[in-house]
Design a protein around this motif. Structure first.
Motif: not given
Length: 355
Positions: A103-123, A74-79
């Motif tokens: 091609e396979h009938g799937y959808r891709l969803i992109v999420e931004l998560v701050d890996t250094h955050s204390d909240h990573v598990e909750r997010e 998240r941090e680097r992408t938003i920056a």
């Protein structure tokens, strides 16, 4: 006021074909346990009615969600977005991942998560609960995050780890960074450079060390020393400025620099400009990434072209194969990068001004 046209649903297809909802779902999902004549009948109804399958319809056929979640820092992408510096890592990841998913009938969803955050598990727990993805694509540094890997393993969610070869849940995909740094350095050696500096990325990224190793291997194979020619940056522009200043302040300064990403390479160009050094006459520069901006610098940068789209597509394929119960090779897979030679590299001149 014109009335909206009623959307065609899976129920309409089932009624038209005279089959159950589950049968339509199995045909949509290309499951093997459907008789050919039944599949043809359902497909004819789909074509006749103009039905477009939805995620909800696909989910009716079983436990799969037909969603793949891609996590980016998240941090680097938003920056990057805010500064409009132009990194197309996310764009390329979406290109490769979304096209292959479609091609396979799937959808891709992109999420931004701050890996250094204390909240990573909750997010991440909230995202997994809401989306129930069949698989997760992890990019650096998430692909090295033990907390994330433990969570995915506990929920038995397929994981594609890009840029990490550490033991852990899921399968590993790399862009063969060691080889990429080696061929970049070999290009400079072939031009006649003997003092080649390396601006590496942070030690928290496994790929930073791989690139250092590739540079060192090429130098050693040619009988050149790499001692004192390594400076670490953090992938940011300012760190590239400081690293380049350090290298060019050396008594026997390098005549060429390999920078571990485009931002630090752009910084090297700026330091050269400030010091009155012509690129490539007085200093050759090679970058990693090959984002669009490096093609329009002066001069255009020679760059390692990372196959981000191809890696993302391969990650999708392997997740889908695993979900379908097909045998998946668990060994790491490398998709090689290339080198695009432009105008920022040339043979060294005998005497270079440095200040």
């Amino acid at each position: 006021m014109a009335r909206r046209r009623q959307a065609v649903t899976i129920k309409h297809v089932a009624a038209d074909a005279g089959v159950s909802l589950q049968t339509v779902s199995r045909v949509i999902n290309k499951e093997p346990n459907v008789r050919p004549e039944m599949a043809e009948r359902v497909q004819a109804s789909i074509d006749r009615l103009g039905y477009v399958p939805s995620i909800a319809a696909q989910r009716m056929g079983g436990s799969r969600s037909y969603l793949i979640l891609a996590l980016n820092d998240r941090e680097r992408t938003i920056a990057d977005w805010r500064e409009r510096q132009g990194t197309d890592w996310v764009d390329q990841m979406m290109l490769g991942g979304m096209v292959k998913c479609a091609e396979h009938g799937y959808r891709l969803i992109v999420e931004l998560v701050d890996t250094h955050s204390d909240h990573v598990e909750r997010e991440l727990s909230a995202a997994l609960a809401a989306l129930r993805p069949d698989g997760v694509i992890l990019t650096p540094p998430h692909s090295e995050n033990e907390t994330i890997l433990r969570m995915l393993a506990a929920q038995q969610i397929s994981a594609a780890r890009i840029g990490s070869l550490r033991p852990g849940h899921g399968f590993a995909l790399t862009m063969d960074d060691e080889r990429a740094a080696r061929i970049a350095t070999e290009h400079l050696l072939e031009l006649g450079h003997r003092r080649i500096g390396m601006i590496a990325g942070p030690a928290t990224y496994e790929l930073s060390q791989w690139r250092i190793e590739g540079w060192r291997q090429a130098m050693a194979a040619s009988g050149m020393t790499s001692d004192g020619l390594l400076v670490r940056g953090d992938f940011g522009y300012d760190s590239g400025l400081a690293a380049t200043e350090h290298l060019l302040d050396m008594p026997d300064a390098p005549t060429a620099i390999v920078a571990s990403n485009d931002r630090m390479a752009l910084a090297a160009l700026e330091v050269a400009r400030r010091r009155g050094l012509a690129v490539p006459d007085h200093l050759s520069v090679i970058s990693f990434d090959d984002t669009p901006i490096v093609r329009f610098t002066h001069p255009p940068l020679t760059a390692v072209v990372q196959p981000v789209a191809q890696v993302a597509a391969r990650a999708v394929e392997r997740i889908i194969d695993e979900q379908a119960g097909r045998k998946v090779d668990a060994s790491p897979e490398a998709i090689p990068a290339g080198l695009e030679i432009r105008a920022s590299t040339a043979p060294p001149r005998p005497a270079n001004p440095r200040r």
